[in-house]
Design a protein around this motif. Structure first.
Motif, PDB file in Angstrom:
ATOM      1  N   ALA A  80      -4.228   6.244  -7.423  1.00  0.00           N
ATOM      2  CA  ALA A  80      -2.988   5.536  -7.109  1.00  0.00           C
ATOM      3  C   ALA A  80      -2.505   4.771  -8.341  1.00  0.00           C
ATOM      4  N   ASP A  81      -1.367   5.175  -8.865  1.00  0.00           N
ATOM      5  CA  ASP A  81      -0.797   4.562 -10.062  1.00  0.00           C
ATOM      6  C   ASP A  81       0.308   3.591  -9.659  1.00  0.00           C
ATOM      7  N   GLU A  82       0.001   2.296  -9.690  1.00  0.00           N
ATOM      8  CA  GLU A  82       0.972   1.263  -9.305  1.00  0.00           C
ATOM      9  C   GLU A  82       1.681   1.638  -7.999  1.00  0.00           C
ATOM     10  N   PRO A  83       0.932   1.870  -6.922  1.00  0.00           N
ATOM     11  CA  PRO A  83       1.537   2.393  -5.696  1.00  0.00           C
ATOM     12  C   PRO A  83       2.502   1.454  -4.990  1.00  0.00           C
ATOM     13  N   THR A  84       2.547   0.190  -5.399  1.00  0.00           N
ATOM     14  CA  THR A  84       3.434  -0.753  -4.702  1.00  0.00           C
ATOM     15  C   THR A  84       4.490  -1.369  -5.619  1.00  0.00           C
ATOM     16  N   THR A  85       4.699  -0.768  -6.767  1.00  0.00           N
ATOM     17  CA  THR A  85       5.720  -1.272  -7.687  1.00  0.00           C
ATOM     18  C   THR A  85       7.089  -1.253  -7.005  1.00  0.00           C
ATOM     19  N   ALA A  86       7.843  -2.287  -7.204  1.00  0.00           N
ATOM     20  CA  ALA A  86       9.227  -2.415  -6.716  1.00  0.00           C
ATOM     21  C   ALA A  86       9.341  -2.530  -5.198  1.00  0.00           C
ATOM     22  N   GLN A 125       4.738  -4.043   0.572  1.00  0.00           N
ATOM     23  CA  GLN A 125       3.562  -3.840  -0.281  1.00  0.00           C
ATOM     24  C   GLN A 125       2.286  -3.959   0.553  1.00  0.00           C
ATOM     25  N   ALA A 126       2.200  -4.991   1.383  1.00  0.00           N
ATOM     26  CA  ALA A 126       1.018  -5.188   2.227  1.00  0.00           C
ATOM     27  C   ALA A 126       0.833  -4.018   3.188  1.00  0.00           C
TER      28      ALA A 126
END
Length: 189
Positions: A118-124, A130-131
């Motif tokens: 998972a590469d920065e899966p919650t960016t933006a 995000q939670a």
């Protein structure tokens, strides 16, 4: 990186995985899932989600079923990820950022991978979404017994979701340890 090797699930029972050009897709889809940081840059904006799901499944993994049968399995899987099966009829631009991210997680993990990258899966994404996305990923990890490698600069995400941490600098791991070791130590300055 121009040399080295990748060992997936150890070297046991004569089982080998190929990371050679042309053969990597089978290894990738059957064993490793990739969740990118920007779903909108991965999903084709002019193709409905159902077509993207059908196109992403390797031919040898389609279980000799008709596309309609596969879509029933996909719809059931989307429900598990708190995403309406109606999303399959949508184009990516019609979905919110959180829905797109859950769709890309579903797309990546539909084949029950052993490793989730998972590469920065919650960016933006806002904090609430995000939670939800991180909880979805935790649930999938438990369901499949998957290992998860999370790439992030968000130490809050690391603290809540990781057991082991590697600190990278200039492409090299400069620290590695348990979550407690990394957060209580002062090794890298």
């Amino acid at each position: 990186i121009d040399q080295g090797r990748v060992v997936l699930e150890g070297e046991k029972d004569g089982k080998k995985y190929s990371f050679e050009s042309g053969k990597i897709r089978d290894t990738w889809w059957n064993n490793i899932a990739y969740v990118p940081q920007a779903a909108q840059s991965v999903l084709n904006p002019i193709v409905r989600l159902k077509t993207q799901f059908l196109d992403s499944i390797p031919k040898d993994q389609k279980k000799n079923e008709k596309p309609e049968e596969t879509l029933v399995r996909v719809a059931d899987y989307l429900k598990e990820l708190n995403l309406s099966p109606d999303a399959l009829e949508s184009f990516p631009f019609q979905l919110s950022g959180g829905m797109r991210q859950r769709a890309i997680i579903a797309l990546a993990t539909f084949m029950s991978p052993g490793v989730v990258l998972a590469d920065e899966p919650t960016t933006a994404l806002d904090v609430t979404i995000q939670a939800q996305v991180l909880e979805t990923m935790k649930d999938l990890r438990k369901k499949f017994g998957s290992a998860m490698i999370m790439i992030t600069h968000d130490l809050g995400v690391v603290a809540q979701n990781c057991e082991y941490v590697a600190i990278m600098y200039a492409g090299e791991a400069v620290e590695y340890g348990t979550l407690a070791d990394i957060f209580t130590g002062e090794n890298h300055h």
